[in-house]
Design an enzyme around this catalytic site. Structure first.
Site, PDB file in Angstrom:
ATOM      1  N   GLU A  44       0.830  -1.204   0.000  1.00 56.73           N
ATOM      2  CA  GLU A  44       0.000   0.000   0.000  1.00 56.73           C
ATOM      3  C   GLU A  44       0.869   1.260   0.000  1.00 56.73           C
ATOM      4  O   GLU A  44       1.855   1.347   0.734  1.00 56.73           O
ATOM      5  CB  GLU A  44      -0.901  -0.022   1.241  1.00 56.73           C
ATOM      6  CG  GLU A  44      -1.882   1.124   1.335  1.00 56.73           C
ATOM      7  CD  GLU A  44      -2.839   0.976   2.513  1.00 56.73           C
ATOM      8  OE1 GLU A  44      -3.815   1.722   2.572  1.00 56.73           O
ATOM      9  OE2 GLU A  44      -2.591   0.082   3.376  1.00 56.73           O
ATOM     10  N   LYS A 113      -9.217   3.491  -2.664  1.00 57.44           N
ATOM     11  CA  LYS A 113      -9.588   2.656  -1.522  1.00 57.44           C
ATOM     12  C   LYS A 113     -10.996   3.001  -1.043  1.00 57.44           C
ATOM     13  O   LYS A 113     -11.368   4.180  -0.933  1.00 57.44           O
ATOM     14  CB  LYS A 113      -8.566   2.858  -0.396  1.00 57.44           C
ATOM     15  CG  LYS A 113      -8.637   1.856   0.743  1.00 57.44           C
ATOM     16  CD  LYS A 113      -7.453   2.062   1.691  1.00 57.44           C
ATOM     17  CE  LYS A 113      -7.480   1.053   2.838  1.00 57.44           C
ATOM     18  NZ  LYS A 113      -6.320   1.232   3.748  1.00 57.44           N
ATOM     19  N   CYS A 173      -5.663  -3.356   1.808  1.00 52.57           N
ATOM     20  CA  CYS A 173      -5.445  -3.531   3.247  1.00 52.57           C
ATOM     21  C   CYS A 173      -6.729  -3.645   4.071  1.00 52.57           C
ATOM     22  O   CYS A 173      -7.296  -4.715   4.195  1.00 52.57           O
ATOM     23  CB  CYS A 173      -4.559  -2.395   3.768  1.00 52.57           C
ATOM     24  SG  CYS A 173      -3.763  -2.766   5.352  1.00 52.57           S
ATOM     25  N   SER A 357      20.707  -2.026  34.234  1.00 57.88           N
ATOM     26  CA  SER A 357      20.377  -1.991  35.658  1.00 57.88           C
ATOM     27  C   SER A 357      20.639  -3.319  36.337  1.00 57.88           C
ATOM     28  O   SER A 357      20.608  -3.405  37.557  1.00 57.88           O
ATOM     29  CB  SER A 357      18.895  -1.636  35.825  1.00 57.88           C
ATOM     30  OG  SER A 357      18.086  -2.690  35.329  1.00 57.88           O
ATOM     31  N   ASP A 361      14.347  -5.883  32.318  1.00 56.20           N
ATOM     32  CA  ASP A 361      13.946  -5.007  31.216  1.00 56.20           C
ATOM     33  C   ASP A 361      15.141  -4.556  30.378  1.00 56.20           C
ATOM     34  O   ASP A 361      15.129  -4.682  29.151  1.00 56.20           O
ATOM     35  CB  ASP A 361      13.194  -3.788  31.762  1.00 56.20           C
ATOM     36  CG  ASP A 361      11.843  -4.170  32.361  1.00 56.20           C
ATOM     37  OD1 ASP A 361      11.262  -5.165  31.898  1.00 56.20           O
ATOM     38  OD2 ASP A 361      11.389  -3.489  33.282  1.00 56.20           O
TER      39      ASP A 361
END
Length: 717
Positions: A44, A113, A173, A357, A361
């Site tokens: 697209e 579209k 889409c 740390s 994470d």
């Protein structure tokens, strides 16, 4: 048999990169022709790139798109094959998201579209207008295009293309995802080949939905479906995950990769039109087809199949294949890694920097960078994509005539990945410091280990000198406010130090070419939802690969990566207690700060709140009502109310943090990203109306409101 060969593709387009986008489009057409295809479709808005956003409102974007289309059409390599491309087109001063179908320098049809994506990450209605079903008008071509095609005007609207041997229709889409997709009516009207140019982003566990929709599109009434998709990071928070596919009568016969460093991936299949016709022989379908309003057909004046009548034993229909799905853990390893590579090479910076740390994470973010290094090394080893090595040499600061080639992912990390443990003598444990050091060593990163006590003391001493007030931690007799202030200053100073090191480390290491390091953030989606981070702390970075991934999924990913990447040390991050280490360790009771204790809720609970709030669209009262049923075997209605109320209080007072949060890779449906995905206020009133309603309901329940659920296998006394 009536065999034709068709191609679809996944292209790594970049918003406003008209030169690069044009080159990739031409390459895909050339590769499709080389594979024997007579039809090619693409993603697209592939000419300007899908993510141009408000640049679609600029006349330049359409002008440059037409100029790019002219260059593609003039290239003789794009002749003798039917192809279509996506670009924005203004018709009667109204802007549309269009597909342009071309054959031998002639435009056959411009198809706008019909249904625009306008929720979640998408705002197509801001830039485009949907077209009307079955409506067809004349479009007068720009003079630059008319000179090439010899055409003054072409059809513009919801129509289909007839070749000498079949009929082709297109949907774009979002139209695949709508309840009444155009492929239904087109199929009933005799369209045998459906083209879909998409820009569908990656989200954990989403590919299955897309595949099943494509399968269903051809399973009910038959047909050949070519699905094209963008692949890569085009300049925003989204990663488009390719997976271009070809389906025949509900069976998949071709699929491109979901995650790749390639800029062009073309998949081709040979299909039999007679299989479609045979599949459609049922009387029930025939009765519905008879009543269908026909589409206008515009002739292509060519055949998709060969003109040779003789039987060709070397050409056979492509066989059904098994859909390739990745585990969610693999998606985390591959999607953000490919995104990071695109971001790094296109930003033209020298690498990445992350403050480690010792927790899960920053560990997950670092492992994703390592996964990126693995993908880069694998691509270099295969030798199929020389652009990857060229980009790596440039990022690493090599000269143009360099012959350097990395021997391992660790060698790549050693050149472009930088880590630092910025500890506090009294707050940071030996274990977290060691985990950070060992992790960076396993990845191959350039690691620094230092304390920031003197910097923190300098700031707090300045404050005390100015105000004559000395803030203290709570365990040392301070208040909650001073305790939090002392934690926040550490976190914010780590952000300042991160950017200083990121800017100067390349120089320190002898780099002579321009380029700094990009700072990576590592706050997960659950902490963002709860607001459990300091505004403008080390979560404030350039980009965050895990900002929309839950703690639960990150733990599973780290366990998976430990085995898959042969890094057993990762298990120590999974078993370690999540802690910010912003308060002193020890004291009379041996205190160690705990994230979940600080938050007053578990990460698993946060995932539930997040999905109910965003995905299920439940407010305070509705969330409590649903959780009474879902958690009723564990908690009383009163306890559930207290949990829901605490979450919403924390959410409301911290929502303002989402206005400044680091741009995050989008991966989860309940991401609280304030940029455009989760549009909500950042100054909330108390939810007193909802609380009062719940309290009235609890009062009406009487003793049942506080009654503990009976644990299975136990009896009440």
């Amino acid at each position: 048999m009536h065999l034709i060969t068709v191609s679809t593709c996944a292209l790594n387009q970049w918003s406003l990169d008209f030169t690069g986008n044009r080159s990739r489009i031409i390459t895909s057409i050339v590769q499709a022709k080389a594979a024997g295809a007579s039809l090619r479709t693409g993603p697209e808005l592939e000419i300007p790139g899908y993510g141009c956003a408000d640049h679609f409102l600029e006349g330049d974007t359409e002008l440059f798109s037409w100029e790019s289309l002219a260059e593609i059409m003039k290239d003789d390599r794009t002749s003798d094959i039917l192809w279509d491309v996506g670009l924005p087109i203004a018709h009667r001063n109204v802007r549309y998201n269009c597909r342009v179908h071309v054959y031998n320098k002639k435009i056959l049809l411009i198809r706008p579209k019909l249904s625009l994506a306008n929720d979640g990450n998408y705002r197509e209605m801001r830039w485009f207008t949907p077209w009307t079903t079955r409506k067809v008008e004349e479009y007068f071509l720009p003079r630059s295009i008319a000179k090439i095609t010899g055409q003054i005007k072409v059809p513009f609207g919801d129509a289909v293309i007839s070749t000498n041997d079949t009929c082709i229709g297109a949907e774009t889409c979002e139209e695949l995802f709508t309840p009444r997709g155009p492929h239904i009516e087109m199929g009933l009207d005799g369209v045998e080949i459906f083209l879909n140019g998409s820009a569908s982003h990656h989200e954990l566990r989403k590919l299955n939905t897309r595949i099943e929709l494509i399968r269903e599109a051809t399973l009910k009434s038959g047909g050949i479906y070519l699905y094209a998709n963008q692949q890569g990071a085009d300049g925003d928070r989204l990663y488009y995950d390719g997976s271009a596919t070809i389906f025949v009568n509900g069976a998949i016969v071709a699929q491109s990769s979901q995650f790749s460093l390639n800029e062009v991936e073309v998949v081709t299949a040979t299909v039999d039109l007679e299989e479609v016709r045979s599949f459609r022989s049922s009387k029930a379908r025939a009765m519905q087809a008879r009543e269908t309003v026909g589409y206008q057909r515009f002739p292509a004046g060519m055949s998709l199949s060969s003109d040779i009548d003789e039987f060709d034993p070397t050409l056979a229909p492509s066989k059904e294949i098994k859909v390739r799905y990745h585990l969610p853990e693999e998606e985390i390893a591959l999607g953000p890694a490919c995104y990071l590579w695109d971001y790094l090479r296109r930003s033209k910076q020298a690498g990445y920097f992350i403050p480690l740390s010792g927790g899960i994470d920053s560990c997950a973010t670092s492992v994703i960078v390592y996964s990126m290094c693995r993908l880069v090394h694998e691509a270099i080893e295969k030798g199929e994509n020389p652009l990857v090595l060229a980009d790596l040499r440039r990022i690493a600061g090599e000269e143009e005539d360099s012959t350097w080639s990395p021997s391992s992912p660790q060698e790549i990390a050693g050149r472009i990945f930088h880590t630092a443990f910025m500890g506090m003598e009294k707050n940071s444990s030996v274990d977290t410091r060691k985990r950070a050091r060992d992790l960076s060593a396993a990845i191959g990163g350039y690691h620094l280990n230092f304390d920031i006590d003197t910097v923190v003391s300098a700031v707090t001493n300045l404050f005390s000198a100015v105000t004559k007030f000395t803030p203290r931690y709570k365990m040392h007799g301070g208040t909650n406010v001073s305790n939090l202030a002392l934690q926040n200053i550490q976190a914010r100073l780590r952000m300042v130090m991160s950017y200083m090191f990121a800017q100067l480390l390349p120089t320190v290491r002898g780099r002579t070419k321009p380029g700094s390091l990009l700072v990576l953030g590592s706050a997960n989606v659950d902490e963002s939802l709860r607001g459990y981070f300091t505004k403008y702390d080390c979560s404030s970075a350039d980009i965050n690969p895990i900002g929309a991934i839950s703690k639960t999924d990150l733990k599973k990913f780290i366990t998976w990566a430990g085995k898959t990447f042969d890094m057993p040390l990762l298990e120590t991050f999974v078993t370690a207690t999540p802690t910010a280490e912003l308060e002193p360790i020890g004291g009379a009771d041996g205190y160690i700060q705990s994230d979940e204790a600080d938050m007053g809720m578990s990460y698993n609970e946060l995932s539930v709140y997040g999905r109910l709030r965003k995905v299920d669209k439940l407010g305070v009262y509705s969330m409590w009502s649903k959780l009474v049923h879902e958690w009723g075997n564990l908690l009383s209605p009163q306890e559930i109310y207290e949990k829901v109320r605490w979450f919403h209080w924390c959410y409301a007072i911290n929502r303002h943090k989402m206005t400044t949060i680091t741009p995050s890779y989008h991966a989860e449906q309940y991401s609280p990203d304030d940029n455009r995905y989760d549009l909500r206020p950042f100054l909330y009133p108390p939810f007193e109306y909802a609380y009062t309603k719940i309290e009235k309901t609890l009062k009406a329940m009487g003793a049942a409101a506080t009654k503990k659920p009976e644990v299975k296998g136990q009896k009440e006394d």
